[in-house]
Design a protein around this motif. Structure first.
Motif, PDB file in Angstrom:
ATOM      1  N   LEU A 132       0.880  -1.165   0.000  1.00  0.00           N
ATOM      2  CA  LEU A 132       0.000   0.000   0.000  1.00  0.00           C
ATOM      3  C   LEU A 132       0.916   1.213   0.000  1.00  0.00           C
ATOM      4  N   ALA A 133       1.587   1.392  -1.126  1.00  0.00           N
ATOM      5  CA  ALA A 133       2.688   2.355  -1.203  1.00  0.00           C
ATOM      6  C   ALA A 133       2.224   3.803  -1.072  1.00  0.00           C
ATOM      7  N   ASP A 174       6.628  -3.145   1.980  1.00  0.00           N
ATOM      8  CA  ASP A 174       6.541  -2.346   0.757  1.00  0.00           C
ATOM      9  C   ASP A 174       5.629  -1.143   0.959  1.00  0.00           C
ATOM     10  N   MET A 175       5.947  -0.370   2.003  1.00  0.00           N
ATOM     11  CA  MET A 175       5.162   0.800   2.356  1.00  0.00           C
ATOM     12  C   MET A 175       5.917   2.076   1.985  1.00  0.00           C
ATOM     13  N   VAL A 191       9.208   0.993   0.115  1.00  0.00           N
ATOM     14  CA  VAL A 191       9.403   0.959  -1.330  1.00  0.00           C
ATOM     15  C   VAL A 191       9.405   2.401  -1.816  1.00  0.00           C
ATOM     16  N   ARG A 192      10.197   2.701  -2.834  1.00  0.00           N
ATOM     17  CA  ARG A 192      10.243   4.070  -3.331  1.00  0.00           C
ATOM     18  C   ARG A 192       8.902   4.457  -3.931  1.00  0.00           C
ATOM     19  N   PRO A 193       8.416   5.651  -3.684  1.00  0.00           N
ATOM     20  CA  PRO A 193       7.134   6.082  -4.247  1.00  0.00           C
ATOM     21  C   PRO A 193       7.131   5.928  -5.761  1.00  0.00           C
ATOM     22  N   GLY A 194       6.013   5.395  -6.263  1.00  0.00           N
ATOM     23  CA  GLY A 194       5.860   5.250  -7.711  1.00  0.00           C
ATOM     24  C   GLY A 194       6.503   4.007  -8.268  1.00  0.00           C
ATOM     25  N   VAL A 195       7.163   3.191  -7.412  1.00  0.00           N
ATOM     26  CA  VAL A 195       7.801   1.955  -7.881  1.00  0.00           C
ATOM     27  C   VAL A 195       7.000   0.773  -7.376  1.00  0.00           C
TER      28      VAL A 195
END
Length: 919
Positions: free
Chosen positions: A866-867, A888-889, A913-917
């Protein structure tokens, strides 16, 4: 003891001579000559004799009358029972083959041409005559039909000796300075004696396995608090209690404290009860009922203990959960094994009593820790073994030798035999039908988490489970498992979200003693050559391979072997497999890197369980179709997805478990491969578990004929299948677990008319489903029976959470790519019973809000991918959380939690996780 072996063989004989078997066997057998025609009659006579012997052994053991001669005789009875079991299995095989192929003389000729180990009827009759002759000799050697003089005296002595074993101050008790790690339970127990809380009679129970320190803890409190009571009595009840003895002991203690003489030897039981009631009705009393084995025993005693409304208390110690449940609310205390640190501290106090601060020398620490680990937090063992080691030289050689011979020491060292005696009492007093089930658990490795489903299927395959009315064998077996847990013989490691036992384990020391008992009774052998080549007993009935490091691998070519289980994954083939193992009922090779199964497996006529999970097996040999007794076929995670042509002959199958997970992350829709249905699958009337199986028009149409099915996973479902599928499912009244998987992520499952059994507990819908599904007859009428629901790849535009909140009994929810919206809110009072919540792969969700009063029992929360989510308002309301995983937040997620001062949230795993990835 031999009772378990006798129970198993008499049950098998009962099936062999039952009406159903005789219906197709007798017309054929009566055409034979002499002893062959009389096989059913002769087996019945042997069964009758064995039942009398079984009753005699049980009665003798219960009265403590086992001497060396009797023990030898019982061993001979056990071997005879094993021989008879082999004959009955052969008989059932031959009769079964005749029933399948028809009564033709050509069939008998075919039997003769079979491998030599398969008996003919002549050979069976001859073997049965040998059994009968051996039985006659056994009866001559032991006059078991005559009454035994002096039984009453021995019985009373046995009760007295058992009572002495548990009295406070007895040599085997643990002194106050050895009471470690019990502060919490002691506080609860002392608090229960507080008269300010209640003047009503209150019942307090401490329960746990033998040797765990229940009586020691009670004794400590008893001595410190007893002065607050006018009348205090300690009485050991034990398994062999006699009510009149208990009343006399109570009255003697009461009168002695009042300095009055009491002679109750001539009083009847009724007169003793009246005297006790009269004596107690004006007193505030504290009565300790130590070592209570049954709830019935407690109820009989409790009936005399009047409530004086003066603050009287009854404290029970017991190994049984059922007995402990007689306690008042809040006063049922489970005494657990000591934590590692407390166990080490207690051991060192006894092993190094004269050393300052009881410090263990560095040279002995490794060996000492290994011994403590084997004691597994059991205070009685820690104190006893530590005391023995305090008398030995403090060098690693002496201690290492003791550690290597620990079980032998326990059974042969006179200073340690009391440990074995106390632990073995639980086994001794097990019902006969539970003894084999208990010993079977010792076949698993130390500290192994034994899965409920697997264990139950193994028990059923072995024939340990007796039919009970209309209950399935699996239901009866689960009752056996619960009973072993209630008796503190097994420990629950894990329960599912609705509190059903999921995994159990054996206490390490209990397991070691069970292994000793297995060897003594030729029940089974655990093979572990870590310390050198190991000799396997030729008459062992079962073998589990824990370690096999040497070039010489154990052989299962022993004709008596019933079970072979391999836990050593270094075995890569079947070099130990031999067709000589004709009686093999269980072959469990899961996890081994084997690629092929030999064709000779088809000759194992008695095989009932074949486990090949997580192997590299791609194809099963054609001979598998000859395994007509096969009940469980488990290939989960193996490469095999097809069964051989002719598999419709396997009509005894109860569980078919196949399918392979391709992607453990489940990020792709096609993460799982399933088995292909074969012609005739729908004719398996005994089938209870099927999964995962690919849908087809023909199979879906005939699915309803599997009337006993309880667990179904069906994959590759198309929209055009759904009407027929819903109709078939509506007729399956035993179904409790259902998984429906669409053929692809775009297929829409038309489930508007879904009607399911009110027994359904778990439902998984994998793929899109039509808008009317939540309004289907199942959800509108029976949805409240669901405990677990999983929606995967549903891609709903409407938030499903409000509708799910109406399912009041849910305990677990999984939402994976189930919702394309941005917000999820949990309103007050929603999901009061949910303990586990998974929110996975919901990439558009950027807001989750938990209102106070929602998810009040949530213990595990897993949020993954749920990035866009940076915060969860209300997360701090979840006071029951014990395990939280955020995977993976967004990188800001945890910092926002910290800013809100939610550091108390137990995060067991976290990954950003990097935003948008995409994760």
């Amino acid at each position: 003891m031999a009772e378990a072996a006798l129970l198993l063989v008499t049950t098998k004989i009962g099936k062999a001579v039952a009406t159903e078997t005789l219906h197709y066997a007798r017309p054929w057998l009566t055409k034979k000559a002499g002893s062959i025609a009389e096989l059913p009659t002769n087996m019945t006579l042997i069964k009758n004799d064995l039942e009398v012997i079984q009753a005699f052994i049980k009665d003798t053991g219960g009265k403590g009358l086992i001497d060396g001669v009797t023990e030898t005789w019982i061993g001979q009875v056990r071997r005879l029972a094993y021989d008879m079991e082999d004959i009955v299995d052969q008989y059932m095989y031959v009769v079964g083959k005749h029933h399948q192929k028809g009564s033709k003389w050509s069939y008998v000729k075919k039997i003769v041409k079979k491998p030599q180990y398969l008996f003919t009827l002549d050979e069976i009759a001859t073997a049965l005559e040998r059994i009968n002759q051996a039985l006659i000799r056994l009866k001559q050697n032991k006059d078991w039909t005559q009454p035994i003089a002096g039984v009453g005296d021995v019985y009373a002595t046995n009760y007295d000796s058992q009572q002495q074993l548990y009295l406070p101050g007895h040599d085997y008790s643990i002194s106050d300075d050895e009471l470690v790690g019990i502060d919490k339970n002691r506080d609860i127990l002392m608090g229960s004696l507080n008269l300010e809380k209640s003047l009503d009679l209150q019942i307090i129970a401490l329960w746990g396995m033998g040797g765990i320190g229940k009586s020691t803890l009670v004794n400590n409190v008893f001595r410190n608090e007893a002065s607050n009571f006018e009348c205090r009595v300690w009485v050991s009840v034990s398994q062999s209690y006699k009510l009149d003895d208990i009343w006399r002991i109570m009255l003697k203690e009461i009168y002695s404290k009042d300095q009055k003489a009491f002679d109750g030897e001539k009083l009847t039981c009724a007169e003793l009860q009246d005297e006790l009631k009269e004596t107690l009705k004006t007193k505030r009393y504290l009565i300790i009922l130590d070592d209570v084995w049954t709830a019935e025993a407690f109820r009989k005693i409790k009936g005399v203990l009047v409530d004086t409304k003066m603050g009287s208390r009854i404290i029970i110690t017991t190994r049984s959960d059922e007995v402990a449940s007689q306690a008042d609310d809040g006063y049922k205390i489970k005494v657990e094994p000591l934590e590692k640190e407390d166990a080490w501290r207690l051991f060192c106090r006894k092993a190094f009593p004269r050393t300052e601060n009881h410090i263990c020398p560095l040279a002995l620490r490794k060996c000492g820790e290994s011994i403590v680990e084997k004691c597994d937090g059991l205070p009685l063992a820690l104190v006893s073994i530590g005391s023995i080691l305090s008398l030995k030289e403090q060098n690693d050689t002496e201690w290492g030798l003791f550690e290597a011979q620990l079980i032998s020491e326990l059974n042969n060292n006179s200073n340690l035999k009391h440990v074995v005696k106390i632990l073995n009492l639980s086994y001794k007093y097990l019902p006969d039908d539970l003894k084999s089930c208990f010993l079977y658990c010792a076949m698993f490795p130390e500290d192994h988490m034994i899965q409920r489903k697997r264990l139950i299927r193994l028990w059923v395959a072995e024939g340990f489970i007796k039919q009970n009315g209309n209950c399935s064998l699996e239901d009866v077996a689960e009752g056996y498992l619960r009973e072993l847990v209630r008796r503190s013989m097994l420990q629950v490691v894990k329960r599912n979200s609705f509190n059903r036992i999921k995994c159990v384990r054996m206490h390490d020391l209990v397991r070691e003693l069970a292994i000793f008992q297995c060897k003594r009774e030729s029940f089974g052998t655990t093979y572990d050559d870590s310390h050198g080549v190991m000799q396997v007993e030729s008459d062992s009935r079962r073998m589990s391979v824990l370690q096999c490091k040497n070039d010489t691998q154990p052989s299962i070519g022993q004709c008596r072997l019933r079970t072979f289980i391999a836990f050593n994954t270094s075995m890569g083939s079947f070099p130990w497999f031999s067709s000589e193992s004709k009686y093999l009922a269980v072959l469990e090779l899961s996890g081994l890197p084997i690629e092929t199964v030999p064709n000779s497996i088809g000759e194992l006529f008695n095989l009932r369980y074949l486990g090949l999970n997580e192997t590299k097996v791609k194809v099963l040999p054609k001979s598998v179709v000859n395994l007509h007794n096969l009940e469980t076929l488990s290939l989960r995670g193996a490469d095999c997805l097809y069964l051989p042509r002719g598999s419709k002959k396997l009509k005894s199958l109860r569980h078919i478990i196949m399918g392979k997970l391709l992607d453990q992350s489940w990020l792709s829709f096609k993460s799982f491969e399933c088995m292909e249905p074969f012609n005739g699958l729908w004719s398996f009337k005994n089938l209870q578990t099927l999964g995962a199986v690919r849908a087809s028009k023909a199979f879906v149409a005939k699915l309803a004929s599997l009337s006993q099915l309880r667990t179904l996973s069906i994959s590759g479902v198309r929209g055009i299948h759904c009407a027929q599928l819903c109709d078939s499912l509506s007729k399956m009244h035993q179904l409790s677990v259902l998984e429906i998987i669409a053929i692809n992520e775009d297929e829409v499952l038309q489930l508007e008319i879904l009607t399911l059994s009110n027994r359904l507990r778990k439902l998984c819908l994998y793929g899109r489903f039509s808008e009317g599904t939540f309004k289907s007859p199942f959800f509108s009428s029976n949805g409240d029976v669901l405990h677990k629901i999983s929606l995967r790849w549903s891609q709903l535009s409407e938030n499903p959470v409000p509708r799910l909140s109406e399912l009041s009994n849910l305990t677990q929810i999984v939402l994976m790519k189930a919702y394309t919206g941005q917000e999820i809110n949990f309103q007050p009072v929603w999901f009061p019973n949910v303990k586990i919540l998974f929110l996975l792969n919901l990439p558009h969700v950027n807001q989750i809000c938990i209102h106070e009063g929602a998810l009040v029992r949530l213990g595990k929360l897993v949020i993954r991918n749920l990035a866009e989510l940076r915060d969860i308002p209300g997360l701090g309301h979840l006071k029951s959380l014990k395990d939280t995983q955020f995977i993976d937040m967004h990188p800001d997620f945890v910092s926002n939690l910290q800013a809100e001062k939610l550091e108390h949230i137990p995060i067991s795993y976290y990954r950003t996780v990097r935003p948008g990835v995409a994760a």
